[in-house]
Design an enzyme around this catalytic site. Structure first.
Site, PDB file in Angstrom:
ATOM      1  N   ASP A   1       0.813  -1.213   0.000  1.00 34.42           N
ATOM      2  CA  ASP A   1       0.000   0.000   0.000  1.00 34.42           C
ATOM      3  C   ASP A   1       0.846   1.261   0.000  1.00 34.42           C
ATOM      4  O   ASP A   1       0.448   2.288  -0.548  1.00 34.42           O
ATOM      5  CB  ASP A   1      -0.936   0.006   1.215  1.00 34.42           C
ATOM      6  CG  ASP A   1      -2.114  -0.946   1.029  1.00 34.42           C
ATOM      7  OD1 ASP A   1      -2.379  -1.346  -0.119  1.00 34.42           O
ATOM      8  OD2 ASP A   1      -2.761  -1.286   2.034  1.00 34.42           O
ATOM      9  N   GLY A   2       2.031   1.209   0.623  1.00 35.54           N
ATOM     10  CA  GLY A   2       2.928   2.365   0.606  1.00 35.54           C
ATOM     11  C   GLY A   2       3.359   2.718  -0.805  1.00 35.54           C
ATOM     12  O   GLY A   2       3.449   3.900  -1.166  1.00 35.54           O
TER      13      GLY A   2
ATOM     14  N   ALA B   1      -4.959  10.673  22.138  1.00 35.12           N
ATOM     15  CA  ALA B   1      -4.579  10.933  23.534  1.00 35.12           C
ATOM     16  C   ALA B   1      -5.046  12.307  24.001  1.00 35.12           C
ATOM     17  O   ALA B   1      -4.259  13.155  24.421  1.00 35.12           O
ATOM     18  CB  ALA B   1      -3.065  10.792  23.708  1.00 35.12           C
TER      19      ALA B   1
ATOM     20  N   GLU C   1      -5.275   9.575   4.968  1.00 33.50           N
ATOM     21  CA  GLU C   1      -5.553  10.488   6.068  1.00 33.50           C
ATOM     22  C   GLU C   1      -4.552  11.622   6.127  1.00 33.50           C
ATOM     23  O   GLU C   1      -3.499  11.589   5.493  1.00 33.50           O
ATOM     24  CB  GLU C   1      -5.553   9.748   7.414  1.00 33.50           C
ATOM     25  CG  GLU C   1      -4.182   9.412   7.968  1.00 33.50           C
ATOM     26  CD  GLU C   1      -3.558   8.180   7.371  1.00 33.50           C
ATOM     27  OE1 GLU C   1      -2.377   8.271   6.957  1.00 33.50           O
ATOM     28  OE2 GLU C   1      -4.207   7.130   7.319  1.00 33.50           O
TER      29      GLU C   1
ATOM     30  N   THR D   1      -9.359   2.454   7.667  1.00 36.97           N
ATOM     31  CA  THR D   1      -8.760   1.197   8.119  1.00 36.97           C
ATOM     32  C   THR D   1      -7.279   1.355   8.456  1.00 36.97           C
ATOM     33  O   THR D   1      -6.639   0.391   8.866  1.00 36.97           O
ATOM     34  CB  THR D   1      -8.898   0.117   7.030  1.00 36.97           C
ATOM     35  OG1 THR D   1      -8.276   0.608   5.832  1.00 36.97           O
ATOM     36  CG2 THR D   1     -10.356  -0.190   6.759  1.00 36.97           C
TER      37      THR D   1
END
Length: 270
Positions: free
Chosen positions: A45-46, A185, A123, A161
């Site tokens: 995928d990279g 966080a 993303e 995902t």
């Protein structure tokens, strides 16, 4: 048909890409990186993300195909053992494709004269490594919350995902065409509060993030990293552009999810 082959430099990917190029040449396809109609990535995928960013300026002219040679290929439909079938599919190509939504990222600087635009397939994240990230979060220009924590992740449905899932986000089917905002966080106590749950944003809305008392932070666009400063705000929305995959042997989204996170399906007799 003009075809570009993009590969990583593992031994297996080099071997597969060499064999693939020979098969394509023998079938009278033109191999070249300039103005291709099809882009084939060989790797994981990279590698496909790298191919996407290389040709992001011509998404309306190109379709992508992924050949998987690594350990996980969420966007890759073909394996090294069936590239002959891939070449045969290309020979019988009818122009069909399936498309997925992308993330449009706009960075507006405090002097207002400089802006940057990016497209992300998976993303975009905002992080600080030398302290707490403080920023105001707006949804469609309405203030929603003041975030304090390690960072924020804004993902596409297909990117849900990836990093998004690892920080507690939901997995979304790409036909929803929605953005997802996930906190990393977050600081929550009697003084400071955030929602602390993933937010699913409708496709006709957008997210605006304004850093507060933050001189610098790290912005990621898929695997690309940029150190940013003097930023007024960032705006995230579903892009008008789409990525298109050639639909020869395209795997159903939930089959990809099942295979990636639960393991290959087994015949259990039910």
């Amino acid at each position: 048909m003009r075809i570009a082959v993009v590969h990583n430099y593992t031994e297996e990917s080099l071997k597969v890409s060499t064999r693939l190029k020979k098969l394509l040449t023998d079938s009278s396809f033109t191999i070249g990186k300039q103005n291709p109609q099809i882009v084939i990535s060989v790797g994981g995928d990279g590698t496909l993300l790298s191919a996407f960013h290389r040709y992001a300026h011509m998404l309306d002219q190109v379709r992508f195909i992924g050949v998987h040679t690594g350990h996980l290929g969420f966007y890759t439909d073909w394996r090294e053992y069936n590239i002959e079938a891939l070449v045969e599919s290309l020979e019988n190509d009818t122009g069909e494709f399936i498309q997925y939504p992308l993330l449009d990222v706009e960075v507006v600087y405090k002097n207002k004269n400089e802006t940057k635009h990016f497209l992300a397939l998976n993303e975009s994240t905002i992080k600080r490594v030398d302290g707490t990230l403080v920023c105001d979060v707006y949804i469609k220009e309405e203030h929603f919350e003041r975030f304090r924590g390690d960072g924020l992740c804004i993902s596409t449905p297909t990117g849900s995902t990836g990093y998004n899932k690892s920080v507690g986000g939901a997995v979304l089917h790409p036909r929803l065409e929605a953005l997802q905002l996930t906190e990393m966080a977050s600081l929550n106590n009697r003084v400071f509060r955030t929602l602390s749950s993933p937010l699913i944003i409708a496709p006709d809305e957008w997210i605006k993030i304004r850093p507060i008392d933050t001189d610098n932070f790290t912005l990621t666009i898929d695997q690309l990293v940029s150190n940013e400063g003097n930023v007024d705000y960032l705006r995230f929305r579903i892009a008008s552009e789409r990525i298109r995959f050639a639909q020869y042997q395209h795997t159903h989204f939930w089959d990809r999810v099942e295979d990636a996170f639960l393991g290959a399906k087994k015949n259990n007799g039910n």
